[in-house]
Motif scaffolding. Structure first.
Motif, PDB file in Angstrom:
ATOM      1  N   GLN A  97       0.822  -1.204   0.000  1.00  0.00           N
ATOM      2  CA  GLN A  97       0.000   0.000   0.000  1.00  0.00           C
ATOM      3  C   GLN A  97       0.862   1.262   0.000  1.00  0.00           C
ATOM      4  O   GLN A  97       0.555   2.240  -0.690  1.00  0.00           O
ATOM      5  CB  GLN A  97      -0.937  -0.009   1.203  1.00  0.00           C
ATOM      6  CG  GLN A  97      -2.033  -1.054   1.105  1.00  0.00           C
ATOM      7  CD  GLN A  97      -2.748  -1.267   2.423  1.00  0.00           C
ATOM      8  OE1 GLN A  97      -2.261  -0.877   3.491  1.00  0.00           O
ATOM      9  NE2 GLN A  97      -3.916  -1.887   2.366  1.00  0.00           N
ATOM     10  N   VAL A  98       1.947   1.246   0.779  1.00  0.00           N
ATOM     11  CA  VAL A  98       2.857   2.395   0.800  1.00  0.00           C
ATOM     12  C   VAL A  98       3.462   2.618  -0.576  1.00  0.00           C
ATOM     13  O   VAL A  98       3.523   3.756  -1.071  1.00  0.00           O
ATOM     14  CB  VAL A  98       3.971   2.183   1.851  1.00  0.00           C
ATOM     15  CG1 VAL A  98       5.077   3.213   1.680  1.00  0.00           C
ATOM     16  CG2 VAL A  98       3.392   2.285   3.260  1.00  0.00           C
ATOM     17  N   ALA A  99       3.925   1.544  -1.215  1.00  0.00           N
ATOM     18  CA  ALA A  99       4.558   1.673  -2.534  1.00  0.00           C
ATOM     19  C   ALA A  99       3.589   2.220  -3.566  1.00  0.00           C
ATOM     20  O   ALA A  99       3.925   3.134  -4.337  1.00  0.00           O
ATOM     21  CB  ALA A  99       5.105   0.314  -2.977  1.00  0.00           C
ATOM     22  N   VAL A 100       2.383   1.692  -3.590  1.00  0.00           N
ATOM     23  CA  VAL A 100       1.378   2.160  -4.548  1.00  0.00           C
ATOM     24  C   VAL A 100       1.018   3.617  -4.270  1.00  0.00           C
ATOM     25  O   VAL A 100       0.962   4.459  -5.176  1.00  0.00           O
ATOM     26  CB  VAL A 100       0.124   1.266  -4.496  1.00  0.00           C
ATOM     27  CG1 VAL A 100      -1.018   1.890  -5.299  1.00  0.00           C
ATOM     28  CG2 VAL A 100       0.437  -0.123  -5.030  1.00  0.00           C
ATOM     29  N   ALA A 101       0.784   3.948  -2.998  1.00  0.00           N
ATOM     30  CA  ALA A 101       0.400   5.315  -2.643  1.00  0.00           C
ATOM     31  C   ALA A 101       1.484   6.316  -3.018  1.00  0.00           C
ATOM     32  O   ALA A 101       1.199   7.397  -3.539  1.00  0.00           O
ATOM     33  CB  ALA A 101       0.101   5.402  -1.144  1.00  0.00           C
ATOM     34  N   ALA A 102       2.748   5.963  -2.767  1.00  0.00           N
ATOM     35  CA  ALA A 102       3.849   6.880  -3.058  1.00  0.00           C
ATOM     36  C   ALA A 102       3.944   7.168  -4.549  1.00  0.00           C
ATOM     37  O   ALA A 102       4.128   8.331  -4.953  1.00  0.00           O
ATOM     38  CB  ALA A 102       5.164   6.295  -2.543  1.00  0.00           C
TER      39      ALA A 102
END
Length: 460
Positions: A97-102
């Motif tokens: 989720q962090v990777a996609v959001a960033a």
């Protein structure tokens, strides 16, 4: 300087015109172009054209990147700071989720994100939808703003030493303490630092995320709520060498709590405990006098004292008692692909028959708080759940503990997990000198729906 002035100054620094500045700032505030256009009284086409001109001047090609650059400059957060990582800590996002959001916040399309992370389009869409729910946003532009705000909030909390209380929507003010074996203990210190310390203990079905209404109510009467993930829950590591069913999980949780109190330089704290009364008892036995006033909310029973065998909760408990191995399977099923819609459906089933809890399921703020408290399981271990459920399934009632007149037991009269009268009778024997109170209009979610009962028990 106000937020509006800071945003205006950032737009000016990029050389945006007054019209571009107005549209950019309103888009940042509202999270979408259409809403911004309606608020400013201009057409959607005009707003989009103005934003396109602003993106050209700022040298970005997509709206999220524009929002991120303006907010980053306005809030004084350096672009080199990893605001996506801060969001992972604060909101409990998974690595995916962090990777996609960033990447989305930096202006990539969903197709580009999928290619960059070697994921399917469906996986990216699913992760982004979960991020939108957890961060309570509905557009990529609003997501970009949230990620910058996450870093700003983290910086603000660190730079003020906790003097400002923390009740940001959907966010968690993460701190970490460490055991001698290197394991980490996750803490949400809501502040303010000047408040009277209060330890909050979560249920076996949730993690350290507190209901915002309860945090606000406690801060309003001078408390500093501090919530801790117990061993193997959320972002706290399991204790090295602690085998399931072969150790006392509440004693290890008490040891963690003492480490946290030492790390935060807290001599004594009051406590609010949902379900896990045996944690509070272990802490009181291990370190007499370190706890002040204690409020136990719907404290749990061992299996031998539990007569409730109806409803979804009753069926679940019966399965656990017959086959403890099912406990680990259950928590895996609970957290695997846990979406907000699935969570709501499950909560409606679990709370059926309890009017106050059924009403709570229809309250978006309460349910989003509860969802985040369960969703944290996906970022950490399930060991804590397994260990504590085994302790309840195999345990014997604790020996009576007289002398705790400063403890209060709050029992929701509409609890869906246990028979309320059984809970009151059980804990009246265990805590003979404590105040046992029945809350006639509350149920399992008492801490969410009736925070004033908790405050009254602490201050009355």
């Amino acid at each position: 300087r106000s937020a509006a002035e800071a945003l205006e100054a950032a737009c000016h620094a990029y050389g945006l015109s007054p019209a571009q500045t107005r549209v950019v700032i309103q888009t940042i505030r509202s999270g979408g172009v259409e809403t911004a256009a309606a608020t400013l009284g201009v057409s959607f086409h005009t707003a989009r054209q103005t934003l396109a001109e602003a993106m050209t001047r700022v040298r970005v090609s997509r709206m999220p990147a524009l929002v991120r650059r303006i907010c980053t400059l306005a809030f004084g957060v350096l672009p080199l700071e990893d605001d996506s990582a801060a969001a992972g800590e604060i909101w409990g996002l998974s690595d995916r989720q962090v990777a996609v959001a960033a990447l989305v916040a930096n202006g990539l399309t969903r197709h580009e994100v999928a290619r960059a992370l070697a994921l399917s389009a469906a996986a990216v869409n699913r992760a982004l939808e979960e991020v939108f729910v957890l961060l309570e946003v509905n557009s990529s532009a609003a997501l970009a703003r949230k990620l910058v705000e996450a870093n700003a909030l983290k910086w603000l909390t660190q730079s003020t030493g906790g003097d400002v209380g923390f009740v940001e929507r959907g966010a968690e003010p993460l701190k970490l303490a460490h055991r001698d074996d290197g394991g980490q203990i996750a803490i949400s210190d809501y502040g303010p630092a000047s408040g009277r310390p209060l330890l909050f203990a979560h249920t076996v079905m949730t993690t350290r995320v507190m209901a915002r209404g309860l945090v606000r109510a406690l801060q309003a009467v001078g408390y500093r709520p501090i919530s801790i993930d117990r061993p193997g829950f959320g972002q706290t590591d399991p204790v090295t060498g602690a085998r399931p069913g072969r150790h006392d999980p509440f004693a290890t949780a008490a040891e963690d709590a003492l480490l946290v109190m030492e790390a935060l330089k807290i001599r004594q704290a009051d406590a609010v405990v949902r379900g896990a009364a045996r944690f509070a008892m272990a802490l009181e036995q291990m370190a007499p006098g370190r706890l002040g006033r204690v409020v136990l909310i719907n404290p749990s029973l061992v299996a031998s004292a539990d007569r409730r065998d109806t409803g979804l909760f009753g069926q679940m408990k019966a399965v656990f008692q017959r086959n403890p191995a099912m406990i680990r399977l259950f928590v895996g099923t609970l957290t695997r692909d846990l979406t907000y819609e699935r969570f709501l459906g499950t909560m409606r089933g679990w709370m059926r028959g309890s009017p106050p809890d059924e009403a709570a399921v229809d309250d978006p703020e309460l349910m989003r708080d509860h969802f985040r408290a369960q969703r944290m399981f996906a970022t950490g271990s399930s060991e804590g759940f397994v260990n504590e459920q085994l302790a309840y399934a195999n345990g014997v009632p604790p020996a009576p503990r007289p002398g705790l007149a400063h403890w209060t037991v709050l029992v929701g009269a509409h609890d869906t997990l246990y028979e309320p009268d059984d809970v009151a009778a059980y804990w009246r024997q265990v805590l003979p000198d404590s105040d046992i109170r029945m809350a006639p209009d509350a149920g399992r979610l008492l801490a969410f729906t009736h925070p004033q009962y908790v405050v009254d028990a602490l201050t009355g």
